[in-house]
Design an enzyme around this catalytic site. Structure first.
Site, mmCIF file in Angstrom:
data_model
loop_
_atom_site.group_PDB
_atom_site.id
_atom_site.type_symbol
_atom_site.label_atom_id
_atom_site.label_comp_id
_atom_site.label_asym_id
_atom_site.label_seq_id
_atom_site.Cartn_x
_atom_site.Cartn_y
_atom_site.Cartn_z
ATOM 1 N N ASP A 167 -1.052 7.040 6.332
ATOM 2 C CA ASP A 167 -2.164 6.136 6.037
ATOM 3 C C ASP A 167 -2.305 5.200 7.229
ATOM 4 O OD1 ASP A 167 -3.871 4.148 5.190
ATOM 5 O OD2 ASP A 167 -2.730 3.618 3.394
ATOM 6 N N LYS B 140 -11.390 -1.547 8.820
ATOM 7 C CA LYS B 140 -10.555 -2.372 9.693
ATOM 8 C C LYS B 140 -11.024 -2.243 11.144
ATOM 9 C CE LYS B 140 -7.850 -3.092 6.096
ATOM 10 N NZ LYS B 140 -7.800 -4.377 5.372
ATOM 11 N N TRP C 12 0.815 -1.210 0.000
ATOM 12 C CA TRP C 12 0.000 0.000 0.000
ATOM 13 C C TRP C 12 0.849 1.260 0.000
ATOM 14 C CZ3 TRP C 12 -4.281 -1.375 -1.853
ATOM 15 C CH2 TRP C 12 -4.792 -2.641 -1.562
#
Length: 355
Positions: free
Chosen positions: A167, A191, A100
């Site tokens: 992030d 999440k 990511w």
């Protein structure tokens, strides 16, 4: 009982599911479903206000930061961040610690100059690099705090004088942080905060309006701030369920309480991985994630047998990502120690059967 170790969208507390399901039929005794009410209605405006208030309270967000609920996931933020913060001719610093982080840098490179200040790609991202320098002339520094695929986590923000963007998609709300250490935080909700479909963005107001770029309004943070996250139709249901989950987290005692639970859960599982001769961890010990525990078998030929036993014991979603192999147990906030103990018991059962 199913024990869901899936990497996302994640599990949520049972009471959140129950209240959310009732709202699908009748939201707050309005006679309408949460799925059909107007996003401009008083009832939903109250949801947005409460959700923002809970975010500010739980994370101790100062008033000079804006809180947004956007769409497009972290992937859209990969582009929005440089569009809003990287001036023409400027440079951004990126920290490469996994898939990511790599994707974020790739998108930024389409918009301006990017310097990769450090990378752990040399060892398949199984550690967090230390001691690197961040150029002082960078418009901002970007990193990913938790790497779901590789099971590593950045527990201390790298030191820098330039604006910091992080992030936090997979560890937001899981541990105490100081918001003032960051200038922009973004996190896909799916999440620890709520269902997929909404992205939390927390922005220090003073960093905006300096890129000199003329942006499409939908990709510009400022119109979203002015509209209170209602520049376009928001993800109504995702915000509502996030609100319910934030209420649950507050009722538990807040982030300091859930952090201690997460420490115990992670320690319990890592201790078994260390003790059990059939398994071994893949991430550097000092960088092991509390959210995503990655491990393999000493004898890879037995992995299929363990997955079969795990399925029999109702352990769901523990197969590792193809980039790492083996197993991955995602142990987000709503996963109880009961599920951790069920996995540990299964690992011990496997050990007894194959001695």
């Amino acid at each position: 009982m199913k024990h869901n170790f899936g990497a996302g969208p994640c599990i949520l507390p049972k009471e959140v599911f129950q209240e959310a399901s009732q709202a699908v039929l009748d939201f707050n005794n309005t006679g309408l479903s949460i799925l059909e009410i107007s996003h401009r209605s008083k009832e939903f405006e109250e949801v947005v206000v409460e959700t923002e208030r809970l975010v500010r309270e739980l994370l101790n967000v100062p008033q000079n930061y804006s809180v947004l609920f956007l769409q497009g996931g972290a992937s859209q933020q990969f582009a929005m961040v440089p569009l809003n913060l990287l001036p023409e001719g400027g440079k951004a610093a990126y920290f490469d610690t996994g898939v990511w982080a790599t994707k974020a840098a790739k998108e930024a490179k389409k918009i301006g100059q990017v310097e990769i200040v450090a990378s752990s790609s040399d060892k398949n991202y199984n550690y967090i690099p230390k001691g690197f320098e961040i150029p002082a002339d960078s418009a901002y520094f970007h990193y990913t705090s938790n790497n779901t695929i590789y099971g590593t986590e950045v527990f201390e923000k790298p030191t820098t004088s330039v604006p910091t963007v992080v992030d936090m998609s997979s560890d937001i709300l899981s541990r105490v942080i100081d918001i003032t250490d960051y200038d922009l935080i973004y996190a896909g909700a799916q999440k620890n905060m709520g269902p997929a479909g909404v992205t939390l963005v927390i922005i220090k107001d003073e960093i905006l309006g300096k890129s000199g770029r003329s942006l499409p309004s939908i990709l510009d943070y400022e119109p979203h701030i002015k509209a209170g996250s209602m520049y376009n139709t928001p993800p109504v249901y995702s915000i509502y369920v996030s609100m319910l989950n934030l209420r649950w987290l507050k009722a538990k005692g807040g982030i300091s309480v859930i952090e201690q639970e997460n420490i115990v859960k992670a320690r319990t599982l890592y201790d078994e991985i260390e003790r059990n001769p059939f398994f071994k961890g893949t991430a550097a010990v000092e960088d092991r994630s509390r959210m995503n525990v990655t491990f393999v078998m000493e004898n890879s030929d037995l992995e299929g047998d363990f997955l079969a036993l795990a399925k029999e014991r109702n352990l769901i979603g523990i197969k590792g990502h193809r980039s790492v192999g083996g197993f991955r147990a995602s142990i987000y906030n709503a996963l109880s120690i009961t599920s951790i103990n069920a996995l540990v018991d299964t690992m011990r059962e496997f050990e007894e059967k194959h001695k």
